[in-house]
Design an enzyme around this catalytic site. Structure first.
Site, PDB file in Angstrom:
ATOM      1  CD1 TRP A 105      -2.360  -2.121   1.683  1.00  0.00           C
ATOM      2  CD2 TRP A 105      -3.067  -1.016  -0.135  1.00  0.00           C
ATOM      3  NE1 TRP A 105      -3.427  -2.811   1.152  1.00  0.00           N
ATOM      4  CE2 TRP A 105      -3.878  -2.155   0.047  1.00  0.00           C
ATOM      5  CE3 TRP A 105      -3.324  -0.173  -1.210  1.00  0.00           C
ATOM      6  CZ2 TRP A 105      -4.941  -2.471  -0.815  1.00  0.00           C
ATOM      7  CZ3 TRP A 105      -4.371  -0.484  -2.077  1.00  0.00           C
ATOM      8  CH2 TRP A 105      -5.169  -1.622  -1.877  1.00  0.00           C
ATOM      9  CG  ASP A 185      -3.178   4.073   3.929  1.00  0.00           C
ATOM     10  OD1 ASP A 185      -4.219   3.923   4.605  1.00  0.00           O
ATOM     11  OD2 ASP A 185      -2.962   3.469   2.852  1.00  0.00           O
ATOM     12  CE  LYS A 209      -9.150  -2.493   3.429  1.00  0.00           C
ATOM     13  NZ  LYS A 209      -8.127  -1.696   2.782  1.00  0.00           N
TER      14      LYS A 209
HETATM   15  C1  LIG Z   1      -7.572  -1.235   1.589  1.00  0.00           C
HETATM   16  C2  LIG Z   1      -6.443  -0.290   1.695  1.00  0.00           C
HETATM   17  C3  LIG Z   1      -6.258   0.731   0.760  1.00  0.00           C
HETATM   18  C4  LIG Z   1      -7.174   0.923  -0.434  1.00  0.00           C
HETATM   19  O1  LIG Z   1      -8.377   1.363   0.035  1.00  0.00           O
HETATM   20  P1  LIG Z   1      -9.572   1.801  -0.943  1.00  0.00           P
HETATM   21  O2  LIG Z   1     -10.519   2.407   0.037  1.00  0.00           O
HETATM   22  O3  LIG Z   1     -10.068   0.565  -1.604  1.00  0.00           O
HETATM   23  O4  LIG Z   1      -9.041   2.778  -1.903  1.00  0.00           O
HETATM   24  C5  LIG Z   1      -5.208   1.603   0.942  1.00  0.00           C
HETATM   25  N1  LIG Z   1      -4.374   1.472   1.989  1.00  0.00           N
HETATM   26  C6  LIG Z   1      -4.513   0.488   2.894  1.00  0.00           C
HETATM   27  C7  LIG Z   1      -3.558   0.401   4.034  1.00  0.00           C
HETATM   28  C8  LIG Z   1      -5.553  -0.420   2.792  1.00  0.00           C
HETATM   29  O5  LIG Z   1      -5.700  -1.395   3.689  1.00  0.00           O
END
Ligand SMILES: *Cc1c(COP(=O)(O)O)cnc(C)c1O
Length: 374
Positions: A105, A185, A209
């Protein structure tokens, strides 16, 4: 009714209590005579919902008054672009942003930011050529090449695919050059533990999540970072405009905000984030103990101090057993365990909504499966 133990990485399980409340309120939200999906986002009912959601989130995360809470759309993936659009594109050409790459990511975040402006890879712990476990730890201080004039330093504090988590906000902050805003993030572990938000200039998370339904993206940003976007930025992309308009420049994802608000209330009833941290630690410890006690039948390659409490990938040492493991797990009511397509194997995501009993059921199945394959 049949509910499984859902270990999906995302969209992921929601607390049953929350789903029941949604069901209860679906046709007639608290006497409004319609569902939240069907009401004006400008009316007093929805205004109350979004204000309560923000207030509860502020309480849970202990968000200081000089941080804005934004309810946006586009997922964490849009933040990969929106962060540099706001914090980098408006600066002088020679300025760049630093990225620490600890997994798939953060690597994607860096690649997307390259489309917007100058970025530097300040560290990467990728081991090239390793199939399943190219990322197994965080960098050490000596491996960092940080720009003291960076527009910001970007990290991913929980790498969902590789199961690498940063557990100590203060230790990370100690690395960051003075005056460089830390951007994180936190999509897959926000709300799993108390957060020292003061160390960060901006954090973001897709909701699906550990917050609520897909379609909502949370951004929490320190006010001094607003207003740095260049004049030509699309209005909807400008954090400052969204902050000034209470995240309602246009129609926000109302139903997702409502459900997220119910999740925040549920978290408060559980005792808040310190209580969630205790239970999340216990859940993760149980699963890691089962992996480590399996005499190599199950393996997790991540360095002990960087093992994620939320996403636990593991492999079966014997080749060819993955499909059988996953099929039998599904038959036993254990869903969403397939590892990410880029790494294969198995992954169990133990977000807040996964109770200890679900992890016990998984460990029981794993021990049983290993015993049946001597
Ligand atoms: C799932 C995830 C993403 C992507 O998320 P979207 O909402 O599908 O764009 C980005 N970073 C991390 C750490 C994730 O777990």
């Amino acid at each position: 009714m049949h509910r499984v133990w859902n270990f999906s990485a995302g969209p992921a399980a929601l607390p049953t209590e929350v789903l029941l409340q949604v069901q209860e309120e679906l046709l007639d939200w608290q006497g409004a005579g319609c569902s939240v999906m069907e009401m004006s986002h400008r009316g007093k009912e929805f205004t109350g919902i979004i204000e309560a959601a923000e207030a509860d989130l502020r309480e849970l995360l202990d968000i200081p008054a000089d941080y804005e809470v934004l309810f946006l759309q586009g997922g964490a993936t849009l933040q990969f672009a929106q962060v540099p659009m706001n914090l980098l594109a408006g600066l002088a050409d020679e300025q760049s942003a630093d990225y620490i790459v600890t997994g798939a990511w953060s690597k994607k975040a860096l690649q997307e930011a390259r489309r917007i402006g100058q970025v530097r890879q300040a560290a990467s712990v990728e081991v090239k050529g390793e199939v399943a476990d190219g990322f197994t730890r965080l960098p050490r201080a000596g491996e960092l090449d940080l720009d003291p004039d960076a527009a910001y330093l970007h990290v991913c504090t929980n790498e969902t695919i590789h199961g690498v988590e940063l557990h100590d906000d203060a230790a990370l902050a100690a690395w960051v050059p003075a005056g460089v805003p830390l951007v994180a993030d936190m999509s897959s572990h926000i709300l799993s533990r108390p957060l020292a938000l003061r160390h960060y200039g901006l954090i973001y998370a897709g909701a699906q999540k550990n917050i609520g339904p897909a379609g909502l993206t949370l951004v929490i940003v320190r006010q001094d970072l607003l207003g740095r976007a260049p004049a030509g930025i699309p209005t909807l992309m400008d954090y400052q405009v969204m902050a000034e308009n209470g995240s309602m420049l246009n129609t926000p994802p109302t139903f997702a905000i409502y459900v997220a608000g119910l999740v925040f209330q549920w978290l408060k009833r559980q005792g808040g984030l310190a209580a969630m941290q205790a239970i999340n630690r216990e859940k993760a410890a149980l699963l890691y103990a089962a992996i480590d006690a399996s005499q190599g039948f199950y393996q997790n390659p991540v360095a002990a101090d960087c093992r994620s409490f939320m996403n636990i990938p593991f492999t079966l040492a014997r080749p060819g057993l993955d499909a059988e493991f996953l099929a039998q797990a599904r038959a036993a009511g254990l869903l969403g365990l397939k590892g990410h397509k880029s790494v294969g194997g198995v992954r169990a995501s133990l977000y807040n909504a996964m109770p200890l009993d679900g992890v016990r059921a998984l460990v029981h199945f794993m021990n049983d499966f290993a015993a049946r394959h001597p």
